[in-house]
Structures are given as C-alpha cells and as structure tokens.
Design a protein around this motif. Structure first.
Motif, PDB file in Angstrom:
ATOM      1  N   TRP A  32      34.539 -25.226   5.628  1.00  0.00           N
ATOM      2  CA  TRP A  32      34.300 -23.847   5.172  1.00  0.00           C
ATOM      3  C   TRP A  32      33.265 -23.823   4.060  1.00  0.00           C
ATOM      4  O   TRP A  32      32.457 -22.901   3.977  1.00  0.00           O
ATOM      5  N   ARG A  33      33.273 -24.843   3.186  1.00  0.00           N
ATOM      6  CA  ARG A  33      32.278 -24.909   2.110  1.00  0.00           C
ATOM      7  C   ARG A  33      30.871 -25.074   2.719  1.00  0.00           C
ATOM      8  O   ARG A  33      29.927 -24.406   2.306  1.00  0.00           O
ATOM      9  N   ALA A  36      29.818 -21.763   4.158  1.00  0.00           N
ATOM     10  CA  ALA A  36      29.514 -20.801   3.099  1.00  0.00           C
ATOM     11  C   ALA A  36      28.182 -21.107   2.424  1.00  0.00           C
ATOM     12  O   ALA A  36      27.446 -20.189   2.057  1.00  0.00           O
ATOM     13  N   GLU A  37      27.849 -22.386   2.276  1.00  0.00           N
ATOM     14  CA  GLU A  37      26.582 -22.754   1.646  1.00  0.00           C
ATOM     15  C   GLU A  37      25.386 -22.335   2.499  1.00  0.00           C
ATOM     16  O   GLU A  37      24.297 -22.145   1.984  1.00  0.00           O
ATOM     17  N   PHE A  59      29.716 -11.392   1.744  1.00  0.00           N
ATOM     18  CA  PHE A  59      29.580 -12.696   1.092  1.00  0.00           C
ATOM     19  C   PHE A  59      28.639 -12.558  -0.096  1.00  0.00           C
ATOM     20  O   PHE A  59      27.550 -11.992   0.025  1.00  0.00           O
ATOM     21  N   ALA A  62      28.403 -19.042  -2.825  1.00  0.00           N
ATOM     22  CA  ALA A  62      29.258 -20.207  -2.584  1.00  0.00           C
ATOM     23  C   ALA A  62      29.261 -21.081  -3.834  1.00  0.00           C
ATOM     24  O   ALA A  62      28.212 -21.344  -4.419  1.00  0.00           O
ATOM     25  N   MET A  67      34.478 -19.455  -2.902  1.00  0.00           N
ATOM     26  CA  MET A  67      33.334 -18.581  -2.646  1.00  0.00           C
ATOM     27  C   MET A  67      33.643 -17.198  -3.180  1.00  0.00           C
ATOM     28  O   MET A  67      34.810 -16.819  -3.310  1.00  0.00           O
ATOM     29  N   LEU A  69      33.512 -13.217  -2.738  1.00  0.00           N
ATOM     30  CA  LEU A  69      33.476 -12.197  -1.703  1.00  0.00           C
ATOM     31  C   LEU A  69      33.805 -10.850  -2.302  1.00  0.00           C
ATOM     32  O   LEU A  69      34.522 -10.759  -3.295  1.00  0.00           O
ATOM     33  N   TYR A  84      38.423 -22.392  -0.779  1.00  0.00           N
ATOM     34  CA  TYR A  84      38.165 -22.855   0.587  1.00  0.00           C
ATOM     35  C   TYR A  84      39.451 -23.337   1.264  1.00  0.00           C
ATOM     36  O   TYR A  84      39.605 -23.204   2.467  1.00  0.00           O
ATOM     37  N   MET A  90      36.838 -18.051   9.491  1.00  0.00           N
ATOM     38  CA  MET A  90      35.791 -17.237   8.899  1.00  0.00           C
ATOM     39  C   MET A  90      34.647 -17.149   9.906  1.00  0.00           C
ATOM     40  O   MET A  90      34.262 -18.156  10.500  1.00  0.00           O
TER      41      MET A  90
END
Length: 127
Positions: A32-33, A36-37, A59, A62, A67, A69, A84, A90
């Motif tokens: 997930w990281r 998100a990046e 979003f 990150a 993260m 939101l 995360y 997601m």
C-alpha cells in the motif's frame, strides 16, 4: 499418552504457522505504501479498512508510515492520517465523465424522438 502426542503436534503446527500468519499484514503495508507513493496529489481513491469501514477520499500525500486523505463527505471534514497497516484495499475511482459512445447514443435517441414527434404531428394534420 496419545493425548500428549496430539498436543505436541498441535503446538508444533501452531509454532510454525504463527510467524507466517503474523508477517502478512507487514507485507500488505509495504504494498500500500508503494502504491500511495505513485499516486499524485488530488487523486480520487476508494478505500476499505481492515475494520470494515469503506469510503471514497481525495489522496493528499504519502508518508513512511501513513498516508494523508480527505474523505469525500457531504459536510467537509479535516484531512486524516491512515496507517498502511489498517488498509484492506485501495483503488483509484473511475472518472464519471461520459464517453463518446454514451453521448452519441443520447444524441441519436433524442433525434429519433424528434423525428417521431414530427411524424405524429404530420399524421394528425392529414384528413
């Protein structure tokens, strides 16, 4: 004596299975990281948390452990940090704009209705 043997087998199976089960959330958090990046700020996303909460959000950014939101709600809410480890799924929200095929279908339907109405008017005027 058989109960003791069975108990030992159960304990050994649990001892070997526990680390694999405990390690899975950490690997999900890394995935997930990474996702998100790669997202750009302002992207619309759909999030489902491990506790069952589901929401759409914008979003923001990150960070290494969480993260940022902003949930899309009727009443604006503050930006929040989501860890995360708490994310179950997601995905990006698909844009709601109409495609060219939908626009063409609506135009053809409207034109057909107009031609039909004119035909009915013409029939009504003929004696």
């Amino acid at each position: 004596m058989k109960i003791v043997d069975s108990l030992i087998v159960v304990v050994l199976v649990m001892a070997f299975a526990w680390p694999a089960a405990a390690a899975q959330p950490g690997s999900d958090a890394g995935a997930w990281r990474t996702l998100a990046e790669r997202l750009e700020g302002g992207a619309a996303i759909d999030v489902r948390l491990r506790d069952g909460v589901h929401f759409k959000a914008t979003f923001i950014a990150a960070h290494p452990d969480e993260m940022l939101l902003q949930r899309k709600t009727r009443i604006p809410v503050a930006v929040e940090e989501i860890a995360y480890e708490s994310i179950a799924s997601m995905s990006r929200v698909q844009s709601s704009s109409m495609s060219g095929a939908k626009i063409a279908g609506i135009a053809l339907g409207s034109a057909g209705a107009a031609v039909g109405a004119l035909f009915l008017i013409l029939l009504a005027t003929i004696d």
